[in-house]
Design a protein around this motif. Sequence first.
Motif, PDB file in Angstrom:
ATOM      1  N   CYS A  92       0.773  -1.087   0.122  1.00 21.53           N
ATOM      2  CA  CYS A  92      -0.002   0.034   0.115  1.00 21.53           C
ATOM      3  C   CYS A  92       0.714   1.363   0.034  1.00 21.53           C
ATOM      4  O   CYS A  92       0.787   2.132  -0.772  1.00 21.53           O
ATOM      5  CB  CYS A  92      -0.867  -0.098   1.276  1.00 21.53           C
ATOM      6  SG  CYS A  92      -2.245   1.093   1.171  1.00 21.53           S
ATOM      7  N   GLN A  93       2.020   1.236   0.849  1.00 24.44           N
ATOM      8  CA  GLN A  93       2.833   2.367   0.810  1.00 24.44           C
ATOM      9  C   GLN A  93       3.579   2.688  -0.402  1.00 24.44           C
ATOM     10  O   GLN A  93       3.862   3.730  -1.049  1.00 24.44           O
ATOM     11  CB  GLN A  93       3.743   2.337   1.863  1.00 24.44           C
ATOM     12  CG  GLN A  93       4.845   3.352   1.937  1.00 24.44           C
ATOM     13  CD  GLN A  93       5.774   3.191   3.289  1.00 24.44           C
ATOM     14  OE1 GLN A  93       6.056   4.252   3.805  1.00 24.44           O
ATOM     15  NE2 GLN A  93       6.097   2.184   3.860  1.00 24.44           N
ATOM     16  N   ARG A  94       3.900   1.531  -1.150  1.00 24.85           N
ATOM     17  CA  ARG A  94       4.769   1.686  -2.404  1.00 24.85           C
ATOM     18  C   ARG A  94       3.802   1.956  -3.464  1.00 24.85           C
ATOM     19  O   ARG A  94       4.333   2.946  -4.208  1.00 24.85           O
ATOM     20  CB  ARG A  94       5.129   0.081  -2.674  1.00 24.85           C
ATOM     21  CG  ARG A  94       6.130   0.189  -3.910  1.00 24.85           C
ATOM     22  CD  ARG A  94       6.741  -1.250  -4.006  1.00 24.85           C
ATOM     23  NE  ARG A  94       7.193  -2.044  -2.763  1.00 24.85           N
ATOM     24  CZ  ARG A  94       6.749  -3.184  -2.165  1.00 24.85           C
ATOM     25  NH1 ARG A  94       5.562  -3.646  -2.907  1.00 24.85           N
ATOM     26  NH2 ARG A  94       6.973  -3.485  -1.206  1.00 24.85           N
ATOM     27  N   ARG A  95       2.540   2.052  -3.578  1.00 24.18           N
ATOM     28  CA  ARG A  95       1.523   2.746  -4.402  1.00 24.18           C
ATOM     29  C   ARG A  95       1.711   4.065  -4.233  1.00 24.18           C
ATOM     30  O   ARG A  95       1.238   4.925  -5.284  1.00 24.18           O
ATOM     31  CB  ARG A  95       0.429   1.826  -4.384  1.00 24.18           C
ATOM     32  CG  ARG A  95       0.293   0.641  -4.833  1.00 24.18           C
ATOM     33  CD  ARG A  95      -1.231  -0.052  -5.131  1.00 24.18           C
ATOM     34  NE  ARG A  95      -1.745  -0.448  -3.985  1.00 24.18           N
ATOM     35  CZ  ARG A  95      -1.729  -1.320  -3.359  1.00 24.18           C
ATOM     36  NH1 ARG A  95      -1.268  -2.487  -3.770  1.00 24.18           N
ATOM     37  NH2 ARG A  95      -2.577  -1.562  -2.138  1.00 24.18           N
TER      38      ARG A  95
ATOM     39  N   THR B  19       2.361  -4.863  24.210  1.00 22.16           N
ATOM     40  CA  THR B  19       2.438  -4.892  23.020  1.00 22.16           C
ATOM     41  C   THR B  19       3.990  -5.308  22.411  1.00 22.16           C
ATOM     42  O   THR B  19       4.742  -4.536  23.247  1.00 22.16           O
ATOM     43  CB  THR B  19       1.906  -4.036  22.038  1.00 22.16           C
ATOM     44  OG1 THR B  19       2.667  -2.728  22.417  1.00 22.16           O
ATOM     45  CG2 THR B  19       0.482  -3.630  22.452  1.00 22.16           C
ATOM     46  N   VAL B  20       4.171  -6.080  21.510  1.00 25.79           N
ATOM     47  CA  VAL B  20       5.376  -6.066  20.744  1.00 25.79           C
ATOM     48  C   VAL B  20       5.297  -5.587  19.499  1.00 25.79           C
ATOM     49  O   VAL B  20       4.059  -5.388  19.059  1.00 25.79           O
ATOM     50  CB  VAL B  20       5.866  -7.475  20.830  1.00 25.79           C
ATOM     51  CG1 VAL B  20       6.296  -8.279  21.982  1.00 25.79           C
ATOM     52  CG2 VAL B  20       4.954  -8.424  20.184  1.00 25.79           C
ATOM     53  N   ARG B  21       6.227  -4.983  18.704  1.00 26.91           N
ATOM     54  CA  ARG B  21       6.013  -4.382  17.432  1.00 26.91           C
ATOM     55  C   ARG B  21       7.026  -4.818  16.343  1.00 26.91           C
ATOM     56  O   ARG B  21       8.238  -4.314  16.184  1.00 26.91           O
ATOM     57  CB  ARG B  21       6.318  -2.849  17.767  1.00 26.91           C
ATOM     58  CG  ARG B  21       5.185  -2.324  18.741  1.00 26.91           C
ATOM     59  CD  ARG B  21       5.726  -0.668  19.050  1.00 26.91           C
ATOM     60  NE  ARG B  21       4.711  -0.228  19.872  1.00 26.91           N
ATOM     61  CZ  ARG B  21       4.575   1.076  20.589  1.00 26.91           C
ATOM     62  NH1 ARG B  21       5.670   1.727  20.086  1.00 26.91           N
ATOM     63  NH2 ARG B  21       3.936   1.458  21.341  1.00 26.91           N
ATOM     64  N   PRO B  22       6.640  -6.017  16.007  1.00 29.29           N
ATOM     65  CA  PRO B  22       7.553  -6.516  14.668  1.00 29.29           C
ATOM     66  C   PRO B  22       7.566  -5.374  13.684  1.00 29.29           C
ATOM     67  O   PRO B  22       6.463  -4.748  13.441  1.00 29.29           O
ATOM     68  CB  PRO B  22       6.855  -7.863  14.534  1.00 29.29           C
ATOM     69  CG  PRO B  22       5.452  -7.630  14.791  1.00 29.29           C
ATOM     70  CD  PRO B  22       5.425  -6.772  16.127  1.00 29.29           C
ATOM     71  N   CYS B  23       8.757  -5.303  12.979  1.00 33.01           N
ATOM     72  CA  CYS B  23       8.772  -3.906  12.005  1.00 33.01           C
ATOM     73  C   CYS B  23       9.585  -4.508  11.020  1.00 33.01           C
ATOM     74  O   CYS B  23      10.525  -5.158  10.958  1.00 33.01           O
ATOM     75  CB  CYS B  23       9.366  -2.988  12.728  1.00 33.01           C
ATOM     76  SG  CYS B  23       9.613  -1.221  11.790  1.00 33.01           S
ATOM     77  N   ILE B  24       9.212  -4.043   9.691  1.00 30.88           N
ATOM     78  CA  ILE B  24      10.129  -4.158   8.519  1.00 30.88           C
ATOM     79  C   ILE B  24      10.354  -2.529   8.128  1.00 30.88           C
ATOM     80  O   ILE B  24       9.474  -1.897   7.749  1.00 30.88           O
ATOM     81  CB  ILE B  24       9.484  -4.861   7.498  1.00 30.88           C
ATOM     82  CG1 ILE B  24       9.187  -6.292   7.835  1.00 30.88           C
ATOM     83  CG2 ILE B  24      10.269  -4.810   6.215  1.00 30.88           C
ATOM     84  CD1 ILE B  24      10.441  -7.140   7.987  1.00 30.88           C
ATOM     85  N   ASP B  25      11.700  -2.261   7.777  1.00 27.10           N
ATOM     86  CA  ASP B  25      12.141  -1.035   7.009  1.00 27.10           C
ATOM     87  C   ASP B  25      12.216  -1.307   5.784  1.00 27.10           C
ATOM     88  O   ASP B  25      13.391  -1.619   5.280  1.00 27.10           O
ATOM     89  CB  ASP B  25      13.301  -0.588   7.953  1.00 27.10           C
ATOM     90  CG  ASP B  25      13.425   0.753   7.584  1.00 27.10           C
ATOM     91  OD1 ASP B  25      12.966   1.459   6.370  1.00 27.10           O
ATOM     92  OD2 ASP B  25      14.349   1.769   8.010  1.00 27.10           O
ATOM     93  N   PRO B  26      11.446  -0.511   4.783  1.00 28.31           N
ATOM     94  CA  PRO B  26      11.773  -0.863   3.386  1.00 28.31           C
ATOM     95  C   PRO B  26      12.894  -0.105   2.825  1.00 28.31           C
ATOM     96  O   PRO B  26      13.375  -0.366   1.668  1.00 28.31           O
ATOM     97  CB  PRO B  26      10.263  -0.517   2.747  1.00 28.31           C
ATOM     98  CG  PRO B  26       9.354   0.324   3.811  1.00 28.31           C
ATOM     99  CD  PRO B  26      10.166  -0.200   5.050  1.00 28.31           C
ATOM    100  N   GLU B  27      13.324   0.986   3.446  1.00 30.42           N
ATOM    101  CA  GLU B  27      14.286   1.422   3.201  1.00 30.42           C
ATOM    102  C   GLU B  27      15.676   0.761   3.138  1.00 30.42           C
ATOM    103  O   GLU B  27      16.709   1.193   2.324  1.00 30.42           O
ATOM    104  CB  GLU B  27      14.501   2.988   3.987  1.00 30.42           C
ATOM    105  CG  GLU B  27      13.620   3.961   3.680  1.00 30.42           C
ATOM    106  CD  GLU B  27      13.801   4.596   2.273  1.00 30.42           C
ATOM    107  OE1 GLU B  27      14.984   4.983   2.048  1.00 30.42           O
ATOM    108  OE2 GLU B  27      12.856   4.673   1.478  1.00 30.42           O
TER     109      GLU B  27
END
Length: 436
Positions: A238-241, A273-281
């Motif tokens: 969604c962000q890529r678009r 809460t835990v916060r799994p994260c992926i950084d597309p940069e």
Amino acid sequence: MNSLQHKTKPLWYKMDNAAMIYSAIQRSDYSAVYRFSAIMTQKVDPKALQKAVDKTMVRFPGFRVAIRSGFFWYYMEPDTRAGLVVQKDIQNPCQPVRFGTKDELVRVFYYENRISLEVFHALADGTGALILLRTLLAVYLRELGYEIPYLENAPDLNTEPCPEEWEDAYPHYADSRVKLKMGERKAYHQTGTSELFYTLNVTMGLVQVDNLKAIAQKYHASITEYLAAVLIQSLMACQRREKKRKEQPVSLAVPINLRSHFPSKTLRNFILTVRPCIDPELGEYTFEEIVSQVHHFMRLHINRQEMKAYITQNVALQRLPFLKIIPSPLKNLAMAAGYSMLGDKPYSTTLTNPGIFSVPPEMQPHIQRMEMILGQSYTPRVNCAVISYQNQMTITFAGTLKESDVERDFFRWLVKDGVKVKVISNREEPAGCRTV
């Protein structure tokens, strides 16, 4: 009405750490209300349901409270109004709580064969609310004449409430030598067109647990880890678009039930809460790499030691000496402003999975499936809630965006990966929603 009068019931309840925040940040366009629904095999009898509510709520005094503003803190006191009235269901669930009105903090709805329980998050987390709902359903079925045994995983209505059921469990485990804070780096937030005031778009995907589990195991992941990876990938697409010059990290808030790690009988809030994260940069990620990242993050960070350090930090803030002397209105304004600036910015959306809704064999033929819906966030994004009953799982997206890009990409990926999904929605034109 149950004759039990509960002599041990306190005159007021001190709020736990989570309840203070939820009460301070509540506003008309944000809803810290969540809903659990049981889809029954028969049409609901409203009179029997009302009798069941009357009998059940006496045993759960912590759910029959009103929130009041003291000089220094919000607090809860027993709700002295008439008992909780069962209502016919409404079009848009999880409506915001409006303080200072006759609005209920706990609501029970019915429609056709659906029984729904809505709870303001300041009262309890999902585990506590499910215990209430499980008890209510058992009492309701008894009202219909069925032989339902007393439940092992719910209180006996003929017993006094245990003090531990309504205690603030967080301070008991706030003794770590280290204090940890959640990261505050800004995460990606989905953009789009907001609906009219509080028009909640709900899209549900019905899947078979064994089918989903087999697919997740291909990636050496649990069901929650696999679904988190699919949701992260959908948000990244969604962000890529949107074609941003610089893409932001995609991070999820995944609530963890602390009762699995610390002994507590509390029915109130006891989650982190835990916060799994992926950084597309950092570069392109395959889906396999996203699943692996999520899997190892969850396994690395869900442990007693780290969680105690987060609890210690949160409780320490509550105990700051200068906070104790700041009047409640100023304190609430500061907390609301702080949450508005930082509270939900470090994560893109929420993914919650309270697990399997278990009932004794005598109740199983009367329930078709379970559903869970999260109320509207501070920003008009979609949240995701997952709940299972026997071999059926319901995956629900709810939010106030007109666009359904994330839901569409999420369910399309499941189908592509071999998961059979039946999608239902309250949208007039649910783009990409169909039975597959």
